[in-house]
Design an enzyme around this catalytic site. Sequence first.
Site, PDB file in Angstrom:
ATOM      1  N   HIS A  15      -3.570  -5.071   0.637  1.00  0.00           N
ATOM      2  CA  HIS A  15      -2.923  -5.565   1.870  1.00  0.00           C
ATOM      3  C   HIS A  15      -3.030  -7.093   1.902  1.00  0.00           C
ATOM      4  O   HIS A  15      -3.971  -7.626   2.506  1.00  0.00           O
ATOM      5  CB  HIS A  15      -3.634  -4.995   3.099  1.00  0.00           C
ATOM      6  CG  HIS A  15      -3.387  -3.543   3.316  1.00  0.00           C
ATOM      7  ND1 HIS A  15      -2.396  -3.065   4.149  1.00  0.00           N
ATOM      8  CD2 HIS A  15      -3.997  -2.462   2.788  1.00  0.00           C
ATOM      9  CE1 HIS A  15      -2.419  -1.746   4.127  1.00  0.00           C
ATOM     10  NE2 HIS A  15      -3.374  -1.349   3.324  1.00  0.00           N
TER      11      HIS A  15
ATOM     12  N   GLU B 195      -1.572  -9.142   3.638  1.00  0.00           N
ATOM     13  CA  GLU B 195      -1.399  -9.708   4.991  1.00  0.00           C
ATOM     14  C   GLU B 195      -2.719 -10.113   5.638  1.00  0.00           C
ATOM     15  O   GLU B 195      -2.757 -11.019   6.470  1.00  0.00           O
ATOM     16  CB  GLU B 195      -0.651  -8.721   5.910  1.00  0.00           C
ATOM     17  CG  GLU B 195      -1.387  -7.434   6.298  1.00  0.00           C
ATOM     18  CD  GLU B 195      -1.171  -6.286   5.332  1.00  0.00           C
ATOM     19  OE1 GLU B 195      -0.860  -6.558   4.153  1.00  0.00           O
ATOM     20  OE2 GLU B 195      -1.315  -5.112   5.743  1.00  0.00           O
TER      21      GLU B 195
ATOM     22  N   CYS C 108       0.836  -1.203   0.000  1.00  0.00           N
ATOM     23  CA  CYS C 108       0.000   0.000   0.000  1.00  0.00           C
ATOM     24  C   CYS C 108       0.873   1.256   0.000  1.00  0.00           C
ATOM     25  O   CYS C 108       1.417   1.618  -1.036  1.00  0.00           O
ATOM     26  CB  CYS C 108      -0.985  -0.053   1.167  1.00  0.00           C
ATOM     27  SG  CYS C 108      -2.442   0.956   0.876  1.00  0.00           S
TER      28      CYS C 108
HETATM   29  N1  GLN Z   1      -1.938   6.620   3.047  1.00  0.00           N
HETATM   30  C1  GLN Z   1      -2.006   5.922   1.827  1.00  0.00           C
HETATM   31  C2  GLN Z   1      -3.363   6.041   1.154  1.00  0.00           C
HETATM   32  O1  GLN Z   1      -4.329   6.425   1.763  1.00  0.00           O
HETATM   33  C3  GLN Z   1      -1.671   4.463   2.036  1.00  0.00           C
HETATM   34  C4  GLN Z   1      -2.657   3.750   2.912  1.00  0.00           C
HETATM   35  C5  GLN Z   1      -2.157   2.437   3.418  1.00  0.00           C
HETATM   36  O2  GLN Z   1      -0.967   2.146   3.349  1.00  0.00           O
HETATM   37  N2  GLN Z   1      -3.037   1.638   3.957  1.00  0.00           N
HETATM   38  O3  GLN Z   1      -3.504   5.756  -0.006  1.00  0.00           O
END
Ligand code: GLN
Length: 590
Positions: free
Chosen positions: A550, A552, A423
């Site tokens: 994600h 994970e 992300c």
């Molecule tokens: N802050 C970034 C976004 O909103 C990444 C978010 C995250 O890593 N979950 O896109």
Amino acid sequence: MAEPGKEEEEARPSAAAAAEQEARATKYVLITGGVVSGLGKGVTASSVGVVLKACGLRVTCIKIDPYLNTDAGTMSPFEHGEVFVLDDGGEVDLDLGNYERFLDVTLTRDNNITTGKIYQSVIEKERKGDYLGKTVQVVPHVTDEIKHWIQSVSSVPVDGQTRPADVCVIELGGTVGDIESMPFIEALRQLSFSLGKDNFCLIHVSLVPVLGVVGEQKTKPTQHSVRELRALGLTPDLLACRSAQPLIGSVKEKLSQFCHVPVENILNIHDVPNLWHVPLILRNQKVHEAIIKQLNLARSAGPPDLRDWTQMAESYDDLKKSVKIALVGKYTNLTDSYLSVVKALLHACVACSLKPSIQWIAASDLEDATATSAPDAHAKAWETLKGSSCILIPGGFGDRGISGMILAAKYARENKVPYLGICLGMQISVIEMSRNVLGIKDADSEEFNSDTPARVVMYMPEVSKTHMGNTMRLGCRRTFFRRTDCLTSKLYGSPSHVDERHRHRYEVNPAFVAMLEKAGLHFVGCDESGKRMEVVELQDHPFYIGVQFHPEFKSRPRRPSPPFTGLILAAAEHMGKPANNSNGHVGTSE
Ligand code: GLN
């Protein structure tokens, strides 16, 4: 009068129907906690679930968090641990992650009940006039809402089957006696009374500390917390006592006598080498027999088969060789803040017969030494990064430590160190490549610099269809591989698409994609519209992957998440290669 034999024949179907009915009604196992917080109620509850599931019973679960937030979405991971994300986009307490991993189920946002959700629902009903002019009160309106919520959520199957589960494990967060959990205790008391003993079983988790040089195991805190529970109208059927060492026999007898719990129902969860042992020690103490007997479930349950689970717990203890994984994040040494990432690394390492050795690096410590207040921390951070066999940048929000993360991504790229960006970690690799390879010096994410003309990562909200004002892209979304021969698709077994969970607002700016591709950063996965970039892979690098989702959250013991397995396999290959002594960036004092 019925003909001889006929009566019996007629009775048979109704007995079968009764048995069927009994088999269908979901029964409850409530887990409460006393004495102190942080006793591991979540692990106890999920471990009880694992043992019951191993007996052939179908299990679902509910986590009750008595705080006023409607969900965990706005809570700081620093204070409260990670925000776990479900398929349906629910942002929930990290304990639901433990349940999904231990029980291998897919939960919904409704499986996490909070005071905020209950009150919101009661107030909405009040506004609609559902209470017919009555005074709306904690008892009965709030308690009724809690009971209704529990009973309707527990009937939703979470294991892909159609019928409701046999058992619903409910974990009540907090410690018995907390002011905020009172309405839940009262609702659960009413529920236990209306369902009766053979449908409701209570396990109270408490602590048996050791005092003095002789190391006496003390029962008084448990006695007091059981007394507190009984004063509120609930009596434990089983006690699960946490302790450093196994409880001695006389302590169990004393607890039994003072807490009104049969000695065979006093379970002991002593310290174990790893958490996967907890279901095994509970099984050894026959937790399933006590529950099955009380809930009258013998017809549906068999002896627990935990052979695979035992093999997994024991093989972890035997692992000798470790792999150093640099985890470069905003928070460090806070396992709970990145719990699912830590668990996914564990699953992948066990699959590769390696012991994970997580090297926590505060991203800000990697930043320019002249700008850091602690030069020692700076030197140490770089030494740790260079001594690791792979680098992982997890998800995150806000601009703290961003330059340090960019330096770590640059180091991984230039020195061919295996890299996984999740992300925010993927967005970091796009910013890094844009700045250092394409030469766009002010390349940035709109999240950190809204004025930059070079918004290589831009705000791309997704408006929620169910929650007004929500702009976060949340929950399970499909990623299509542009080529099934790319490394990431191969790791997943070469499917044309994968479904993974998301939680972000920003995305790679499509205007920069062609330029970045030419520089070697290939965008190998995107959403159905082709506009949202979901996976990047760097060419001419042994392993450099960034994912906007994600992975994970869907990793399971014995079914590790493919990007994590790829990272660990690449790290194993990288192990032993000499580290590059230059930081790969100008401006450090090293
Ligand atoms: N802050 C970034 C976004 O909103 C990444 C978010 C995250 O890593 N979950 O896109």
